[in-house]
Structures are given as C-alpha cells and as structure tokens.
Design an enzyme around this catalytic site. Structure first.
Site, PDB file in Angstrom:
ATOM      1  N   ASP A 228       0.876  -1.159   0.000  1.00 21.96           N
ATOM      2  CA  ASP A 228       0.000   0.000   0.000  1.00 21.96           C
ATOM      3  C   ASP A 228       0.924   1.222   0.000  1.00 21.96           C
ATOM      4  O   ASP A 228       2.101   1.131   0.353  1.00 21.96           O
ATOM      5  CB  ASP A 228      -0.948   0.000   1.203  1.00 21.96           C
ATOM      6  CG  ASP A 228      -2.148   0.922   0.952  1.00 21.96           C
ATOM      7  OD1 ASP A 228      -2.084   1.746   0.015  1.00 21.96           O
ATOM      8  OD2 ASP A 228      -3.148   0.833   1.690  1.00 21.96           O
TER       9      ASP A 228
HETATM   10  C1  BGC Z   1      -5.019   3.277   0.070  1.00 20.83           C
HETATM   11  C2  BGC Z   1      -5.094   2.305  -1.090  1.00 20.83           C
HETATM   12  C3  BGC Z   1      -4.917   3.043  -2.383  1.00 20.83           C
HETATM   13  C4  BGC Z   1      -3.583   3.774  -2.349  1.00 20.83           C
HETATM   14  C5  BGC Z   1      -3.284   4.549  -3.608  1.00 20.83           C
HETATM   15  C6  BGC Z   1      -3.796   4.170   0.013  1.00 20.83           C
HETATM   16  O1  BGC Z   1      -3.951   5.211   0.915  1.00 20.83           O
HETATM   17  O2  BGC Z   1      -5.042   2.565   1.288  1.00 20.83           O
HETATM   18  O3  BGC Z   1      -6.322   1.647  -1.071  1.00 20.83           O
HETATM   19  O4  BGC Z   1      -5.013   2.166  -3.470  1.00 20.83           O
HETATM   20  O5  BGC Z   1      -3.605   4.695  -1.274  1.00 20.83           O
HETATM   21  O6  BGC Z   1      -4.115   5.643  -3.712  1.00 20.83           O
END
Ligand code: BGC
Length: 745
Positions: A228
C-alpha cells in the site's frame, strides 16, 4: 536471453519501487515498459497532475464514471453485477492508459464503524470472495489487471499504519483470509496489495508467513505483491518477506536494496526474483491491453446508463409496511424531503474518490418518473418547517437521509452508528404528519435505524450507489425496477451488540480480535442476539418460495444441493437463494451457521427455476490448528436455505463420517484423550486388565472407571505412580498404535 541478464544490480533494484506515485519504472535497456497504476475500485481515479504528491485523491482526477461502491455491490449479492462493473471500469481504465486498477477491496466488515466499510463488500468471506473474483475477471476481460487489497486484516482506519491486528490463526483462516484465497485461487489476479497494519506484531508488507508461506506457497500466487502507498518500513525485510513492488517510488529504498546485496546481506537472487515478477507484470499488462481489440470507445452515456442499472440491483428494501412502495399514479402528491435529494451522497472519501462524469439528482429523477404517471412532486430541503408542511399535504413523504461525506472516509473511523440527530428529528417530524413516510438512506457504513424505524412505513437502504444512484432510486421507488438487494452485513439494534465492540479500535497499538470467528451474523445467530435486520435480509415487490430442497452427498465430505425457486407474486423480480450450513460438530466452537453458497435468480411472475449448488469439503470444514489444515469433523450438519441468516425456510440434515486421520497420543497425553481414542482407548484398557493379577480382574471395570476421575492427568503420571507395573515397551506399543491407526474425528 532473459530481460534480467542485461540489467545491472542497480537497474534491477530500481524496478522494485515505482516512478513517483502512479507508475512502475521502465527498464528501456531490457525492453521493459513502465505501466500506470490507478485507484479503483468503483471507478477510475487517474490523477492528471504527474507531480501531484497527495495519494488521497484531493487533487483533481480525470473524469470517470462513478459506479456503485463496494458496500452497494456487496448488497447486490450478484456476481454478474460485480463482473459487469469490473468490465465497465476496466474499459475506462484501458481508455485512460491504466494497466493496473487498485482494487477490489475485500476486507471483512468487522465493525460497522470502519471508515472504509464503503470500499468493502461484506462481513462474510464467501460473499466478499465471490464478488471480488467476479470483479477481477471483469477487469481482465477488458485487458486491465487488478490489485486485490488490503492483504490482510485491515479492518479499521484508526492507527492504520501502526496498529497490530492480533488475530488467532483459525480466525485468520476462516474469516479474514478466505476472500483473498478465493480470488487468488479462482481469478488469479496479477497483483495483491498489502495493508498498512501489522498482523500479530509484524507489518503485512514484511510478513513472510502471509506473503510467502500462505499467499504463494499455499495458494499458488505467482503475481506481484505491491505495498500500500507508504506501507513499507524496512525495504530489505519486505523483499525477503515476499513484497516485490514498493509504492510510491523510493530511490533511497532501491539504493538500500543494492547496498544490502553488495554487503552480502541480501542474496541477489531475491532481487532477481522480484524484478522478474515486476517485468512480467509490465509485459503482461502491455500484452493484455493489446489483446483486447482496438482502442476502447468509452461512451459516457452508456456507462452512466449501466451505472444506473447496476445501482438499482444493489439497493436494499428493508421495510415496506402496507406495500407503500412502489409509488403509483394513485398517489396525488409526493413530498420529497432532505438535502440529499438535490445534493446526493453517492461515494466515499479518500483514495477511491472518483471525479464523476455527471451526477443524477434524485429529485429531478423522481419528478421525471412521477410525471410519467401523472403525480405531482413537492420538495423541501428539511431542517425547517417547510418539510412538515409539504409532508402533511402529500400522499407520501420520501425523506432522503444518511451520512454526509465528512462522517466517514478512508483514514478515520466513525464513533457512532447513529444518524445525525437533526436528521432523526426531521424523519420523526415528517412521519408524525405524513400519511405515509418512506426513508431513503445514503451511507457507506451501516447506520442505526433506531429511534425512527417504527415511525416510518418504508426504508430503502441505498448505501453509496455511485453517480447514477439518483436515477436508480427513482426506478426502485416507482417499481420500474423491483428491489433485489440483500444486506451483506447485519444491522444490529445497538452498536454495543456488535461482537467487536469491546475490542475496537484497540489500545496501545494492538487490536485484539477477541470475538474470534464469531464475526457479524456468525455471532448474532450463535447467541440469538436480536438484531434490527439480519444478514441476507431484503424485500421485493414480489414474493418467492423455495421448495424441493434435496441434498445428496458426493462421497464423505462434499454435497450437491438442489432446490426450486418460484416467483409466486405478480411482478418480475430477482431472488437470492442463500445456502447455509449449520453444525456444532468438532472440538472447536463453530459459528451457528455459515453462508456456503448463494445465487441470484431472475424470474417472471409464476415462473420457477431449479438451482444447483456444489458444496465442497471446505463448506463443512473448520481450521484445525493441531493439524495445520482444514478438518471435517464427524457429526451432523444441517444444509439450510435461508431467506436470510435468521430465517431458515428449508433444511436437510446429513451425517458426515469425518476425516480419517492419525490422532497421535504420547505418555504425556491426558488419560481422557487415551480413553476417548477409538482404537488406542480399548487397547489401553485391555492392556491394563491383562496386567492385573488374576484375583483383581473381577474388579477391573471399577478400576477402569476410576481412571475417568483422573482423566486430565498425563497417562505417564498415572502409570508411574500406579499399582500396575507397566513395562515401557507396552506404552511404546500403544503410542505406535495411535500413529498407525487413523481414526474419524
Ligand atoms: C489506500 C489504497 C490506495 C492507495 C493509492 C492508500 O492510501 O489505502 O487503497 O489504493 O492509497 O491511492
């Protein structure tokens, strides 16, 4: 020659994190292109600004269709909805040059308070897994790859970057991992995204057991594990644990990887392995997109129309007293009340926030539908006496209520399930004067209906239906579409009744999953806790009957379930056939019943269909920690068809012989376990009786009976201190017998 051979260590290490926020690194020397990753899951969020530094979607993104959120799709209980949504989002993604769409999110709704529940499907792993797999396949049909997230046990936003989800392995295996397992093994997604949190003290991005032993070795995942955004803490540890791609890009981490190899602390083969996976991903993405014929023509009108169709299949009709819905031409005036009627809430906040191509206004859609049947529509925003006045003068008042965007979002959890008090006051004031009151809800996480539910005639739970939700609501209110959604999570009477309540959101960096496997309806049903609406509940404008249930065993631990479903009402509609298995078999506490199969069936009035389900071994199994494997216990199992998790309409009992497995006992095993062992127990008794002096044998039965009093003590302790002289080789023979003779458990 393979691509890797032409790359230096530094070039390979560079592949292991992105270029900025949304790209992988290219390796032109080896013919490896860069690819684009973008959020998801219910629409494409491609940030125009290459240099944008926010990952939370605050920067403008390219306009895209905002489809129903996962909370809504979960309530569709329809793999077709998930697949069509996946394909539609995939088409737009491909049109925007996106190779990997960051979704679906398949975390379990452990608490109704989780700020990201709108991005997740359900409190049930099977429902989540089947919908997630369909969405992944839908994306792939358009040449776009998926990133299933957030692996794993990411069930809250509070302290999400540091919290340790402390979960026992059986609970992980039975509740928090199966949706991922189902998707990985059936739909083979190209990537899996780790979560921010720790599991049992270790960040998931650095969790070898999760990423390598379970995900790859057990489930056979051969794609890229991506972090993530910002979820890696120790790049080398993450690489060793099985995390391939760190996002966003981090040149310092790439350098640390190369340094670790040079210092001899990291085998270059580990770098090669992950670099190869990233290269394969980039090539597969490019080939995948090329395989789908031509440049996609994205017709915004058609996409919007599809979003409307799908949204209508997601909303759940919770209550409809006196058949107040659907609205007809007989209603002289409809009073539409509430700000959400003109400024609808239709998606959640954070990284999934889509910049919609347009937004349906519910009031305008209701006006259009009402005009078609000659009904007048009045409107008041609410929060003043205007609402009461128009409600009193109308035949039906339709109140739009729910949670404004600030109440729930990625990055924080809610503190309460209650609707804002001014909305409750509004609903009650309207209900006090209106002839009939219908409440239409818009919320991502479940809200409490208490304090007003009994005052109103009908409740339509829309969740967050996407940009065409307004049109879909009008279709449902006027019966253009028959409601067919079913709750994918229980609506409790009180937040305090939720099983996670005493352990949410944790203390001192730890959240203890103390309720174990008893999550959602598994808990409410096991303890007969009264709820407002059970998991699986949802009404229709027609009626269905399920009859002719027939369960036939296929061998010892699999079954075929057949049933007939008939639309016995007057309108076409869709019914969700829900198959549960109830059992108390085995040495562990089982949830009272668990969803094991389901299917949504569309039927014209008066028509029937036969539905067939195959229940495999896992449908009857629990996770046995001793054996580190799934186990089917001997005993009785009820295969049930439920209108919902609390209302079983048909059942058939089957007896399963249970697994035949070695049940190894030793001198240290308790006497009780020895006596209960179907083969070694009688052998032990026989041995002891044979060792008794002749004259005592008449009393043998009483002597053996005495053994039950010391059943908790190790056998060795009893034998050593006992009156009989039991030679060690006799005990060794008995131990060997338990190794040799498998038994049913
Ligand atoms: C989120 C993800 C997301 C990523 C990219 C993170 O803060 O938890 O779900 O895909 O950001 O935006």
């Amino acid at each position: 020659m393979e691509h890797l051979d032409v790359l230096t260590l530094e070039q390979k290490a560079r592949l292991l994190s992105g270029r900025g926020l949304w790209h992988t690194q290219a390796a032109p020397e080896a013919g490896v292109p860069e690819i684009v990753l973008a959020d998801g899951p219910h629409g494409v969020r491609l940030q125009e600004d290459e240099n944008a530094t926010d990952i939370m979607g605050i920067n403008a993104s390219r306009p895209a269709t905002c489809f129903p959120t996962a909370a809504a799709v979960g309530s569709s209980w329809d793999v077709e909805v998930a697949a069509r949504l996946g394909a539609a989002v995939g088409r737009e993604a491909r049109g925007q040059g996106v190779a990997v769409l960051l979704g679906p999110g398949v975390n379990i709704k452990r608490s109704p308070l989780c700020g990201r529940n709108f991005e997740y499907y359900s409190e049930d792993p099977l429902l989540s897994g089947m919908l997630g797999a369909a969405q992944v396949e839908g994306l792939r049909a358009e040449g776009v790859l998926a990133s299933v997230k957030h692996f794993a046990a990411n069930n809250q936003e509070t302290d999400r970057a540091v919290i340790s989800a402390d979960v026992d392995e059986r609970t992980l295996r039975e509740i928090y991992l199966p949706a991922f397992e189902h998707i990985v093994t059936r739909a083979r997604p190209a990537t899996v995204m780790t979560s921010f949190n720790k599991v049992n003290g270790v960040h998931t991005a650095e969790h070898h057991w999760l990423l390598t032993e379970v995900l790859r070795a057990e489930w056979g995942f051969d794609g890229v594990v991506v972090s993530d955004w910002g979820g890696v803490h120790d790049r080398v540890a993450a690489l060793l644990a099985g995390l391939d791609l760190q996002m966003p890009g981090d040149p310092a981490a790439d350098a640390a990887v190369a340094d670790a190899v040079r210092r001899g602390e990291l085998d270059e083969a580990v770098v090669d392995r992950s670099a190869r996976r990233v290269i394969d991903l980039a090539l597969a993405a490019t080939e995948g997109a090329a395989e789908v014929e031509g440049a996609p023509e994205v017709d915004a009108d058609a996409q919007h129309a599809l979003a409307r169709l799908l949204a209508a299949d997601c909303a759940v009709l919770l209550k409809n007293d006196g058949g107040v819905l659907p609205l007809t031409g007989d209603t002289a005036t409809i009073a539409v009340i509430g700000e959400f009627a003109t400024a609808p809430r239709f998606q959640g906040g954070g990284s999934s926030h889509v910049n919609p191509t347009r937004v349906d206004e519910p009031l305008a859609e209701i006006r259009a539908a009402a005009a078609a049947v000659g009904v007048e529509v009045t409107h008041a925003a609410g929060f003043d006496d205007g609402a009461v006045a128009v409600a009193g003068a109308a035949g039906v008042a339709v109140v739009f209520a729910g949670l404004a965007e600030r109440y729930e979002s990625e990055a924080y959890d809610r503190r309460t399930m209650l609707l804002p008090s001014d909305q409750v006051a509004l609903i009650r004031a309207v209900a006090a004067v209106a002839r009939c009151t219908v409440v239409v809800l818009a919320n991502g996480g479940a809200v409490s209906l208490e304090g007003w539910h009994d005052d109103v005639d009908a409740v339509l739970e829309g969740w967050l239906l996407g940009q065409a939700g307004g049109g879909a609501i009008a279709d449902l209110l006027f019966g253009v579409v028959n409601p067919s959604g079913r709750l994918a999570e229980t609506l409790p009477l009180r937040l305090e009744d939720n099983p996670s309540h005493l352990n949410f959101p944790g203390e001192f960096g730890h959240v203890r999953y103390g309720e174990g496997v008893l999550v959602g309806y598994r808990y409410y049903q096991s303890l007969d806790v009264p709820v407002r609406y059970p998991f699986g509940h949802g009404l229709s404008y027609t009626e269905f009957r399920v009859t002719d249930l027939a369960v036939t065993m296929d061998g010892d631990d699999a079954a075929t379930v057949r049933a007939a479903v008939t639309n016995v009402g007057l309108r076409a509609g869709k019914h969700v056939v829900q198959v549960y298995v109830e059992t108390a078999a085995g040495p562990v506490r089982r949830p009272r019943r668990e969803l094991r199969a389901f299917r949504k069936v569309a039927l014209e009035p008066g028509c029937s269909a036969e539905v067939t389900f195959r229940l495999d071994r896992r449908a009857f199994a629990y996770y046995n920690l001793d054996r580190a494997d799934w186990a089917v216990a001997a005993g009785e199992y009820a295969v049930q068809i439920g209108a919902n998790a609390a209302d079983i309409v048909a059942e058939q009992r089957v007896i399963l012989p249970g697994d035949l497995v070695p049940l190894r006992l030793t001198r240290d095993s308790p006497v009780g376990e020895w006596l209960a062992h179907p083969v070694a127990g009688p052998a032990l008794v026989e041995t002891l009786v044979a060792l008794m002096p002749e004259e005592q044998r008449a009393e043998a039965a009483a002597g053996i009976e005495m053994l039950h009093l010391v059943s908790a003590l190790p056998l060795g302790v009893i034998l050593d201190g006992g009156p009989l002289d039991v030679p060690p080789e006799v005990v060794a023979d008995l131990v060997a017998l338990t190794d040799r003779a498998p038994v049913r458990v």
